[in-house]
Write an enzyme that holds these catalytic residues in place. Structure first.
Site, PDB file in Angstrom:
ATOM      1  CB  ALA A  11       8.182 125.086  -6.419  1.00 36.20           C
ATOM      2  NE  ARG A  16      16.663 133.730   2.873  1.00 36.60           N
ATOM      3  CZ  ARG A  16      15.833 134.558   2.465  1.00 36.60           C
ATOM      4  NH1 ARG A  16      16.489 136.015   2.931  1.00 36.60           N
ATOM      5  NH2 ARG A  16      15.238 134.816   1.416  1.00 36.60           N
ATOM      6  CD  GLU A 155      15.154 143.897  -7.876  1.00 39.56           C
ATOM      7  OE1 GLU A 155      15.204 143.691  -6.483  1.00 39.56           O
ATOM      8  OE2 GLU A 155      14.035 143.849  -8.325  1.00 39.56           O
ATOM      9  NE  ARG A 440     -20.426  98.225  49.622  1.00 36.44           N
ATOM     10  CZ  ARG A 440     -21.227  99.476  49.787  1.00 36.44           C
ATOM     11  NH1 ARG A 440     -20.721 100.516  48.846  1.00 36.44           N
ATOM     12  NH2 ARG A 440     -22.008  99.322  50.806  1.00 36.44           N
TER      13      ARG A 440
END
Length: 459
Positions: A11, A16, A155, A440
């Site tokens: 989504a 960036r 984290e 021709r």
């Protein structure tokens, strides 16, 4: 085996990337990232795939089509918020759900299968796909108990000095007991600096509730790389290109210079075919055995037969038979069909035309909107004049006909079986079979013309 489901997170806009194109639609080796993910997931024994879409929803749906169900995340409020959008499809299901980010194009079905199997064997409520990169900086660390189960995810910014020494990281791909997942999602809070609902919080809630949380560590960190900017996109391109090229070489294809050969993920190439440097195979390309492609050829969404040679040429959306020679510097445009044993030489352009068995257009010709039979010779400079400024018309040249050099076939026109067209003719009417057509102006020689011209200039 339990019922299995997948949720693909697709989504996000991907600011960036700095692009008008939504992040998951950026291509890696000619295929959008999210398509890579869904194609690999589709190899698993899944009951249902649900893709969470938001930015660019209609374009993502158009890309994936019927491979997936779709749920809309109107506001991007975090990964847990994204997953809960699939509740109408999955919340009442019993089984296992794998959650995969749509910006991880390198992940393979084999790794997802190993993750699912590990999850089901351990009886865990949640299982984290982990990896050990050379540099784990910036990633959440996996803290394990002495028994090996997951104690917590910490984290990077919150990790202690000891925890920062841990090299096992959270990749962002998970398996959940489906009922537990949707029951726990409702308990996730957005009490954080971003005001978002994060999927790893489900892990913490399950752990605090006494549920088993496990981790499966993949040996291939590169599979787990998420693409957030153009630098990572280029890295994924290089890794995918290497994977694809190695796969073909292991299957018996010779790549003279793999570093400078670009093959799409969907290409199929037969044994003992040789690909020279600078060649680009894009989209659904199939090539038979013992063919030679390149150098510097571009083939897109086309089928090429066996023992065919294509040098410094372009083939798009067309079929080429066996034992064909194309190039150098030929252009086969869309909707063309080249039969076996055909020769198409330098600076020949074929557009929406068919050439029958053994026919030849060796140099400097344009064949557009034409049906060329078998064993036809198209002399140097042959042109099918297919466009009157408003409409396109068809030229038909029947089997065995010979078209002399520098001839114009003004469509709609038919040259009959075995007929000859004299060099330099402009054909505007049908030529009966086995006839000679000369169209021709009669040659006129003006003797001493140059001398008279010089005298007039000097007078």
């Amino acid at each position: 085996m339990k019922n299995r489901y997948a949720v693909i997170l697709a989504a996000g806009k991907g600011t960036r990337m700095k692009s008008k194109l939504y992040k998951v639609l950026h291509s890696v080796c000619g295929k959008p990232m999210v398509q890579h993910v869904v194609d690999e997931a589709s190899k698993l024994n899944l009951e249902k795939i649900v893709t969470i879409v938001g930015h660019g929803a209609e374009k993502v749906k158009a890309q994936l089509g019927g491979q997936s169900e779709y749920a809309i995340q109107e506001e991007q409020l975090g990964t847990a918020h994204a997953v809960i959008q699939a509740k109408d499809f999955l919340s009442d299901k019993v089984g296992t759900t794998v959650v995969i980010c749509g910006d991880t194009p390198l992940i393979t079905a084999e790794t997802m299968e190993s993750l699912l199997s590990h999850h089901e064997e351990t009886g865990a409520k949640a299982t984290i796909l982990t990896a050990t990169p050379e540099d784990p900086a910036g990633y959440g660390r996996i803290v394990r108990t002495p028994e090996g189960s997951v104690e917590k995810i910490v984290e990077h910014k919150d990790a202690s000095v000891e925890e920062l020494k841990i090299t096992e990281i959270n990749t962002g791909t998970y398996c959940f007991d489906n009922k537990s997942l949707f029951a726990t999602l409702s308990k996730v809070s957005n009490d954080n600096s971003q005001g978002e609902y994060y999927l790893p919080d489900v892990i913490e809630i399950l752990k605090n509730s006494g549920e088993t949380v496990s981790a499966y560590k993949t040996e291939s960190f590169e599979e787990t790389i998420g693409i957030n900017d153009r630098v990572a996109l280029s890295q994924a391109e290089a890794l995918m290109k290497k994977r694809i090229n190695i796969g073909h070489m292991k299957n018996g294809v010779t790549l003279i210079d793999p570093e400078n050969t670009y093959i799409s993920a969907d290409a199929i190439i037969g044994q003992d075919t040789i690909i020279y440097p600078g060649t680009v195979l894009e989209g659904a390309v199939s090539i038979g055995e013992d063919s030679i492609i390149g150098p510097h050829s571009e083939i897109k969404d086309s089928s090429i037969g066996s023992r065919t040679v294509i040098r410094q040429s372009v083939v798009h959306d067309s079929s080429v038979g066996n034992d064909v020679k194309i190039g150098p510097f030929a252009h086969i445009r869309p909707e063309s069909a080249i039969s076996d044993d055909v020769k198409i030489g330098n600076f020949v352009e074929i557009k929406k035309s068919s050439l029958g068995l053994g026919s030849k257009a060796s140099h400097l010709s344009y064949i557009g909107d034409a049906e060329i039979g078998a064993d036809v010779n198209l002399g140097c400079g042959s042109i099918t004049v297919n466009y009157d400024g408003k409409n396109k018309f068809k030229t038909k040249v029947e089997d065995g006909a010979f078209i002399g050099c520098n001839s114009n076939l003004v469509a709609p026109v038919t040259v009959g079986e075995g007929a000859y067209v004299a060099a330099g003719s402009t054909i505007t009417e049908d030529v009966p079979g086995k006839s000679l057509s000369v169209a021709r102006a009669r040659q006129v020689n003006k003797e001493n013309y140059v001398d008279r011209l010089s005298m007039n200039k000097n007078s």
